[in-house]
Design an enzyme around this catalytic site. Sequence first.
Site, PDB file in Angstrom:
ATOM      1  N   ASP A  81       1.355   6.131  14.287  1.00 13.10           N
ATOM      2  CA  ASP A  81       1.861   5.267  13.221  1.00 13.10           C
ATOM      3  C   ASP A  81       3.110   5.859  12.578  1.00 13.10           C
ATOM      4  O   ASP A  81       3.451   5.545  11.461  1.00 13.10           O
ATOM      5  CB  ASP A  81       0.761   5.056  12.156  1.00 13.10           C
ATOM      6  CG  ASP A  81       0.206   6.377  11.628  1.00 13.10           C
ATOM      7  OD1 ASP A  81       0.695   7.442  12.049  1.00 13.10           O
ATOM      8  OD2 ASP A  81      -0.694   6.347  10.773  1.00 13.10           O
TER       9      ASP A  81
ATOM     10  N   ASN B  49     -12.099  15.521  22.448  1.00 15.34           N
ATOM     11  CA  ASN B  49     -11.263  15.809  21.286  1.00 15.34           C
ATOM     12  C   ASN B  49     -10.512  17.109  21.502  1.00 15.34           C
ATOM     13  O   ASN B  49     -11.016  18.045  22.129  1.00 15.34           O
ATOM     14  CB  ASN B  49     -12.114  15.893  20.008  1.00 15.34           C
ATOM     15  CG  ASN B  49     -11.246  15.851  18.759  1.00 15.34           C
ATOM     16  OD1 ASN B  49     -10.332  15.024  18.662  1.00 15.34           O
ATOM     17  ND2 ASN B  49     -11.499  16.734  17.819  1.00 15.34           N
TER      18      ASN B  49
ATOM     19  N   LYS C  25       0.878  -1.176   0.000  1.00 14.73           N
ATOM     20  CA  LYS C  25       0.000   0.000   0.000  1.00 14.73           C
ATOM     21  C   LYS C  25       0.908   1.216   0.000  1.00 14.73           C
ATOM     22  O   LYS C  25       1.868   1.279   0.779  1.00 14.73           O
ATOM     23  CB  LYS C  25      -0.898   0.040   1.238  1.00 14.73           C
ATOM     24  CG  LYS C  25      -1.781   1.302   1.236  1.00 14.73           C
ATOM     25  CD  LYS C  25      -2.819   1.276   2.329  1.00 14.73           C
ATOM     26  CE  LYS C  25      -2.277   1.776   3.635  1.00 14.73           C
ATOM     27  NZ  LYS C  25      -3.348   2.029   4.615  1.00 14.73           N
TER      28      LYS C  25
ATOM     29  N   ARG D  16     -10.011  -1.375   7.698  1.00 14.64           N
ATOM     30  CA  ARG D  16      -9.064  -2.332   8.304  1.00 14.64           C
ATOM     31  C   ARG D  16      -8.510  -1.814   9.623  1.00 14.64           C
ATOM     32  O   ARG D  16      -8.153  -2.565  10.522  1.00 14.64           O
ATOM     33  CB  ARG D  16      -7.983  -2.765   7.316  1.00 14.64           C
ATOM     34  CG  ARG D  16      -6.984  -1.711   6.810  1.00 14.64           C
ATOM     35  CD  ARG D  16      -5.932  -1.392   7.846  1.00 14.64           C
ATOM     36  NE  ARG D  16      -4.642  -1.073   7.308  1.00 14.64           N
ATOM     37  CZ  ARG D  16      -3.827  -0.183   7.862  1.00 14.64           C
ATOM     38  NH1 ARG D  16      -4.195   0.510   8.934  1.00 14.64           N
ATOM     39  NH2 ARG D  16      -2.636   0.012   7.353  1.00 14.64           N
TER      40      ARG D  16
HETATM   41  P1  NAD Z   1      -7.976  13.536  10.931  1.00 13.35           P
HETATM   42  O1  NAD Z   1      -7.016  14.546  10.430  1.00 13.35           O
HETATM   43  O2  NAD Z   1      -9.295  13.403  10.267  1.00 13.35           O
HETATM   44  O3  NAD Z   1      -8.239  13.779  12.487  1.00 13.35           O
HETATM   45  C1  NAD Z   1      -7.179  14.079  13.352  1.00 13.35           C
HETATM   46  C2  NAD Z   1      -7.651  13.951  14.777  1.00 13.35           C
HETATM   47  O4  NAD Z   1      -6.532  14.261  15.649  1.00 13.35           O
HETATM   48  C3  NAD Z   1      -8.756  14.943  15.145  1.00 13.35           C
HETATM   49  O5  NAD Z   1      -9.592  14.346  16.124  1.00 13.35           O
HETATM   50  C4  NAD Z   1      -7.981  16.114  15.745  1.00 13.35           C
HETATM   51  O6  NAD Z   1      -8.772  16.923  16.585  1.00 13.35           O
HETATM   52  C5  NAD Z   1      -6.925  15.345  16.513  1.00 13.35           C
HETATM   53  N1  NAD Z   1      -5.738  16.157  16.798  1.00 13.35           N
HETATM   54  C6  NAD Z   1      -5.094  16.990  15.972  1.00 13.35           C
HETATM   55  N2  NAD Z   1      -4.049  17.576  16.619  1.00 13.35           N
HETATM   56  C7  NAD Z   1      -4.073  17.085  17.884  1.00 13.35           C
HETATM   57  C8  NAD Z   1      -3.255  17.302  19.023  1.00 13.35           C
HETATM   58  N3  NAD Z   1      -2.207  18.135  18.994  1.00 13.35           N
HETATM   59  N4  NAD Z   1      -3.556  16.621  20.162  1.00 13.35           N
HETATM   60  C9  NAD Z   1      -4.603  15.755  20.197  1.00 13.35           C
HETATM   61  N5  NAD Z   1      -5.413  15.525  19.148  1.00 13.35           N
HETATM   62  C10 NAD Z   1      -5.141  16.179  18.001  1.00 13.35           C
HETATM   63  O7  NAD Z   1      -7.186  12.146  10.925  1.00 13.35           O
HETATM   64  P2  NAD Z   1      -7.761  10.672  10.886  1.00 13.35           P
HETATM   65  O8  NAD Z   1      -7.886  10.222   9.486  1.00 13.35           O
HETATM   66  O9  NAD Z   1      -8.920  10.547  11.793  1.00 13.35           O
HETATM   67  O10 NAD Z   1      -6.498   9.871  11.487  1.00 13.35           O
HETATM   68  C11 NAD Z   1      -6.130  10.044  12.841  1.00 13.35           C
HETATM   69  C12 NAD Z   1      -4.768   9.419  13.080  1.00 13.35           C
HETATM   70  O11 NAD Z   1      -4.846   8.022  12.842  1.00 13.35           O
HETATM   71  C13 NAD Z   1      -3.650   9.925  12.174  1.00 13.35           C
HETATM   72  O12 NAD Z   1      -2.503  10.136  12.981  1.00 13.35           O
HETATM   73  C14 NAD Z   1      -3.393   8.783  11.231  1.00 13.35           C
HETATM   74  O13 NAD Z   1      -2.052   8.755  10.745  1.00 13.35           O
HETATM   75  C15 NAD Z   1      -3.703   7.604  12.117  1.00 13.35           C
HETATM   76  N6  NAD Z   1      -4.061   6.371  11.420  1.00 13.35           N
HETATM   77  C16 NAD Z   1      -3.567   5.209  11.909  1.00 13.35           C
HETATM   78  C17 NAD Z   1      -3.877   4.010  11.287  1.00 13.35           C
HETATM   79  C18 NAD Z   1      -3.365   2.723  11.862  1.00 13.35           C
HETATM   80  O14 NAD Z   1      -3.485   1.700  11.216  1.00 13.35           O
HETATM   81  N7  NAD Z   1      -2.884   2.716  13.060  1.00 13.35           N
HETATM   82  C19 NAD Z   1      -4.690   4.014  10.153  1.00 13.35           C
HETATM   83  C20 NAD Z   1      -5.228   5.209   9.701  1.00 13.35           C
HETATM   84  C21 NAD Z   1      -4.912   6.385  10.355  1.00 13.35           C
END
Ligand code: NAD
Length: 321
Positions: free
Chosen positions: A222, A159, A67, A110
């Site tokens: 991540d 949040n 991916k 996923r």
């Molecule tokens: P998004 O940009 O839509 O949302 C970001 C979230 O983080 C919001 O709730 C925002 O308010 C919060 N945020 C931003 N700055 C912050 C801070 N300083 N302190 C606390 N919270 C804060 O992103 P998303 O698509 O919902 O993804 C969220 C996270 O999940 C990203 O870091 C992304 O890389 C990660 N992610 C991980 C996986 C995995 O497999 N583990 C998969 C997809 C996404």
Amino acid sequence: MYIVPEKEIAALMGREASFAAVESVFSAMSSKDAYNFPVIREAIGHADALYGFKSGFDRKSLALGLKSGGYWPGNEAKGLTNHQSTVILFDADTGKVKALVGGNLLTALRTAAASSVSIKHLAPKNAKVLGMIGAGHQSTFQMRAAVEQRDFEKVIGWNYHPEMLSRLADLAEELGLPFEAVELDRLGAEADVIISITSAFAPSLMDAQVTGGTHIACMGTDTVGKQEVEATLVARATVFTDEIAQSISLGETQHAIADGTLKQADIIELGAVINGDHPGRKSDDELTLFDGTGVGLQDLAVASSVVDLAIEKGVAIEVDF
Ligand code: NAD
């Protein structure tokens, strides 16, 4: 080769099939039938983007591929999701490209499936309160998948940007659950299961805020440097992960590992619990934490399922390549 465009995915893949694919690949990883290659994820110095590759091979299902994509924080303002990704599958017998699959919705499905698998295997059986930290794009997928694992009676949420919490409130209402926006002290004390899914680089949830036999799924970290919960909270918990190598390098445990309060040998693969090689939670008052770093094999598993379904339903585009 086949192409399965992003717009077709929603009609093909649901939570149940995603859950089954992810649970099965975690099991295959733990029994060493499937392995991930080292992840590449870089800040590219343009558009604030993080871009990379996740790849692997599952000898059992013969899913081989990668991916590619990442995180573009400015996308939402352009009407696009911040995560952009595409899966490429290869024929494990010949190396020929087999399929190109839209990876955006699959990533959300996923990722939600991973925390849901952790809740199934690790959360207290009588969990009633679900605590959500994060209200971004992934959060609703997480909530939908989580509520299928326990008889939750209430959702509480926090949040960093409180104006986004209406997203969680609306979904809780749709799911028939009361929702309350709370401070982190209350969230940590009252939630039986906590899902954290933020893009933070500093901890939101602190050690002292979490009391009792909670299960925490840390899903946002991540990348090197990211952090959602205090390192001493991680060190205090019984820690499970999708993949140990990713967890200690770019996952939530990276900070407790770096300061020496958590040892790599103490981290357990969730697949070991699925396979019955580890008992998982041992008591109702044990604090368990799942570090869901997101592995390439999850993407390959759900993408392979989607290609099969798309061919079966006649929506896969066949291209001579
Ligand atoms: P998004 O940009 O839509 O949302 C970001 C979230 O983080 C919001 O709730 C925002 O308010 C919060 N945020 C931003 N700055 C912050 C801070 N300083 N302190 C606390 N919270 C804060 O992103 P998303 O698509 O919902 O993804 C969220 C996270 O999940 C990203 O870091 C992304 O890389 C990660 N992610 C991980 C996986 C995995 O497999 N583990 C998969 C997809 C996404």
